[in-house]
Design a protein around this motif. Structure first.
Motif, PDB file in Angstrom:
ATOM      1  N   LEU A  99       9.489 -11.052  -8.341  1.00 31.90           N
ATOM      2  CA  LEU A  99       9.423 -11.227 -10.045  1.00 31.90           C
ATOM      3  C   LEU A  99       7.816 -12.340  -9.824  1.00 31.90           C
ATOM      4  N   LEU A 100       8.641 -14.142  -9.788  1.00 30.88           N
ATOM      5  CA  LEU A 100       8.119 -15.098  -9.753  1.00 30.88           C
ATOM      6  C   LEU A 100       6.285 -15.253  -9.152  1.00 30.88           C
ATOM      7  N   HIS A 101       6.265 -14.792  -7.669  1.00 25.02           N
ATOM      8  CA  HIS A 101       5.484 -14.504  -7.214  1.00 25.02           C
ATOM      9  C   HIS A 101       4.344 -13.692  -7.448  1.00 25.02           C
ATOM     10  N   PHE A 102       4.370 -12.775  -8.295  1.00 24.31           N
ATOM     11  CA  PHE A 102       3.767 -11.176  -8.525  1.00 24.31           C
ATOM     12  C   PHE A 102       3.065 -12.208  -9.867  1.00 24.31           C
ATOM     13  N   ALA A 103       3.813 -12.684 -11.088  1.00 23.26           N
ATOM     14  CA  ALA A 103       3.278 -13.491 -12.118  1.00 23.26           C
ATOM     15  C   ALA A 103       2.680 -14.756 -11.661  1.00 23.26           C
ATOM     16  N   THR A 104       2.935 -14.808 -11.021  1.00 21.48           N
ATOM     17  CA  THR A 104       1.494 -16.481 -10.290  1.00 21.48           C
ATOM     18  C   THR A 104       0.528 -15.877  -9.608  1.00 21.48           C
ATOM     19  N   TYR A 105       0.730 -14.366  -9.093  1.00 21.89           N
ATOM     20  CA  TYR A 105      -0.795 -14.044  -8.732  1.00 21.89           C
ATOM     21  C   TYR A 105      -0.770 -13.025  -9.714  1.00 21.89           C
ATOM     22  N   MET A 106      -0.795 -12.420 -10.713  1.00 23.84           N
ATOM     23  CA  MET A 106      -1.654 -11.693 -11.665  1.00 23.84           C
ATOM     24  C   MET A 106      -1.988 -13.204 -13.292  1.00 23.84           C
ATOM     25  N   LEU A 107      -0.960 -13.599 -13.524  1.00 24.19           N
ATOM     26  CA  LEU A 107      -0.672 -14.820 -14.474  1.00 24.19           C
ATOM     27  C   LEU A 107      -2.240 -15.825 -14.253  1.00 24.19           C
ATOM     28  N   ILE A 108      -1.883 -17.192 -12.932  1.00 24.74           N
ATOM     29  CA  ILE A 108      -2.183 -17.770 -12.271  1.00 24.74           C
ATOM     30  C   ILE A 108      -3.485 -17.754 -11.814  1.00 24.74           C
ATOM     31  N   ASP A 109      -2.928 -16.849 -10.954  1.00 23.24           N
ATOM     32  CA  ASP A 109      -4.733 -16.928  -9.777  1.00 23.24           C
ATOM     33  C   ASP A 109      -5.462 -15.693 -10.738  1.00 23.24           C
ATOM     34  N   TYR A 110      -4.727 -14.902 -11.445  1.00 23.13           N
ATOM     35  CA  TYR A 110      -6.594 -14.136 -11.342  1.00 23.13           C
ATOM     36  C   TYR A 110      -6.116 -13.808 -13.073  1.00 23.13           C
ATOM     37  N   ARG A 111      -5.118 -14.570 -13.614  1.00 27.36           N
ATOM     38  CA  ARG A 111      -5.800 -14.707 -15.593  1.00 27.36           C
ATOM     39  C   ARG A 111      -5.962 -13.329 -15.587  1.00 27.36           C
ATOM     40  N   LEU A 112      -4.447 -12.242 -15.263  1.00 26.02           N
ATOM     41  CA  LEU A 112      -4.293 -10.940 -15.919  1.00 26.02           C
ATOM     42  C   LEU A 112      -6.351 -10.698 -15.793  1.00 26.02           C
ATOM     43  N   ASP A 113      -6.704 -10.874 -15.081  1.00 24.04           N
ATOM     44  CA  ASP A 113      -7.704  -9.340 -15.089  1.00 24.04           C
ATOM     45  C   ASP A 113      -7.752  -8.272 -13.809  1.00 24.04           C
ATOM     46  N   LEU A 114      -7.310  -7.398 -14.790  1.00 25.14           N
ATOM     47  CA  LEU A 114      -6.845  -6.140 -14.081  1.00 25.14           C
ATOM     48  C   LEU A 114      -8.090  -4.922 -13.674  1.00 25.14           C
ATOM     49  N   GLN A 115      -9.273  -5.608 -13.261  1.00 26.20           N
ATOM     50  CA  GLN A 115      -9.951  -4.813 -12.663  1.00 26.20           C
ATOM     51  C   GLN A 115     -10.207  -5.345 -11.299  1.00 26.20           C
ATOM     52  N   ALA A 116     -10.312  -7.171 -11.335  1.00 27.79           N
ATOM     53  CA  ALA A 116     -10.247  -7.632  -9.716  1.00 27.79           C
ATOM     54  C   ALA A 116      -9.009  -7.498  -9.349  1.00 27.79           C
ATOM     55  N   ILE A 117      -7.859  -7.452  -9.963  1.00 31.50           N
ATOM     56  CA  ILE A 117      -6.400  -6.743  -9.622  1.00 31.50           C
ATOM     57  C   ILE A 117      -6.398  -5.545  -8.530  1.00 31.50           C
ATOM     58  N   THR A 118      -6.447  -4.646  -9.361  1.00 32.92           N
ATOM     59  CA  THR A 118      -7.000  -3.193  -9.033  1.00 32.92           C
ATOM     60  C   THR A 118      -7.405  -2.855  -7.848  1.00 32.92           C
ATOM     61  N   ALA A 119      -8.550  -4.099  -7.739  1.00 39.44           N
ATOM     62  CA  ALA A 119      -9.802  -3.978  -6.558  1.00 39.44           C
ATOM     63  C   ALA A 119      -9.414  -4.674  -5.058  1.00 39.44           C
ATOM     64  N   ASP A 120      -8.344  -5.039  -5.264  1.00 40.06           N
ATOM     65  CA  ASP A 120      -7.549  -5.917  -4.621  1.00 40.06           C
ATOM     66  C   ASP A 120      -6.821  -5.109  -4.146  1.00 40.06           C
ATOM     67  N   ILE A 121      -5.434  -4.341  -5.119  1.00 39.99           N
ATOM     68  CA  ILE A 121      -4.319  -3.715  -4.608  1.00 39.99           C
ATOM     69  C   ILE A 121      -5.419  -2.551  -3.299  1.00 39.99           C
ATOM     70  N   LYS A 123      -8.227  -3.189  -1.876  1.00 34.70           N
ATOM     71  CA  LYS A 123      -9.114  -3.124  -0.932  1.00 34.70           C
ATOM     72  C   LYS A 123      -8.487  -3.795  -0.002  1.00 34.70           C
ATOM     73  N   ARG A 124      -7.568  -4.686  -0.148  1.00 35.78           N
ATOM     74  CA  ARG A 124      -6.814  -6.014   0.561  1.00 35.78           C
ATOM     75  C   ARG A 124      -5.367  -4.638   0.808  1.00 35.78           C
ATOM     76  N   PRO A 125      -5.177  -4.752   2.002  1.00 35.85           N
ATOM     77  CA  PRO A 125      -3.904  -3.706   2.869  1.00 35.85           C
ATOM     78  C   PRO A 125      -2.627  -4.910   2.614  1.00 35.85           C
ATOM     79  N   TYR A 126      -2.682  -6.782   2.769  1.00 34.15           N
ATOM     80  CA  TYR A 126      -1.851  -6.992   2.138  1.00 34.15           C
ATOM     81  C   TYR A 126      -1.093  -6.945   0.820  1.00 34.15           C
TER      82      TYR A 126
END
Length: 215
Positions: A99-121, A123-126
């Motif tokens: 959850l901390l790993h995911f929260a860092t990705y969501m809140l700090i890395d992508y700053r809750l940019d849901l469109q970019a996060i959805t595209a990441d999911i 386009k990027r298999p990892y």
């Protein structure tokens, strides 16, 4: 007058109290790496790309606790050392780090940019594998209390077998996220593969034993 040994016995905590104390200590020790890595982040000691380093460290600790959780049963079967009472704690630590790993990705890395996060999911298999692992861990964590064990009955055991798929997805996630394929992610992948192969072998042996009895 009471003998010293009698006094010592009266002062000694009960097994239930000792278990709660050890479980609390395990949580404190378990969260220490997260506290340390966040401290390094707040004090600008995580290198040139602190967000990526923070994500990776939390992800690696997720895998470590997941491996520790999966090791409990083989450890008991092969050595007789039983840590089954602490497997739930290790499993919850796995989920909290995920959850901390995911929260860092969501809140700090992508700053809750849901469109970019959805595209990441997509386009990027990892990222896809990482999200799959987290999605599986959520219901496992929610149902990891005594009340849910009693309520679900035999379904609880079947549900928590999904941890094997979560472990596979997490190992693949780490393997794909590192482009140069250094030794570390391969080692983690191999450890998880061995642990899952052990369980599969045990399951197949159990099925072979049941066949003659059913015939």
């Amino acid at each position: 007058m009471l003998h010293r040994t009698d006094v010592a016995k009266k002062l000694r905590p009960s097994p239930a109290v000792r278990f709660r104390l050890l479980r609390a200590a395990l949580y404190w020790v378990g969260f220490a790496p997260a506290v340390w890595v966040f401290y390094l982040g707040f004090t600008n000691q995580l290198g040139a790309n602190p967000v990526r380093t923070l994500e990776q460290e939390l992800g690696i600790w997720t895998l470590r606790f997941l491996i520790a959780t999966l090791t409990v049963t083989p450890l008991r079967n092969l050595t007789g050392i039983s840590l089954l009472r602490y497997r739930r704690t290790l499993g919850l630590l796995t989920f909290y780090y995920a959850l901390l790993h995911f929260a860092t990705y969501m809140l700090i890395d992508y700053r809750l940019d849901l469109q970019a996060i959805t595209a990441d999911i997509v386009k990027r298999p990892y990222i896809t594998f990482g999200m799959l692992a987290l999605a599986i861990l959520v219901p496992l964590a929610v149902t990891s209390n005594d009340r849910m064990v009693r309520r679900l009955g035999s379904t609880w055991t079947k549900l928590h077998r999904w941890v094997y798929l979560a472990a596979t997805a997490a190992a693949v996630h780490y393997l794909l996220v590192v482009k140069s394929w250094p030794l570390e992610p391969i080692v983690y992948f191999a450890i998880i593969a061995v642990l899952l192969a052990y369980r599969l072998g045990k399951h197949l042996r159990r099925r072979r034993r049941r066949r003659p009895a059913a015939a």
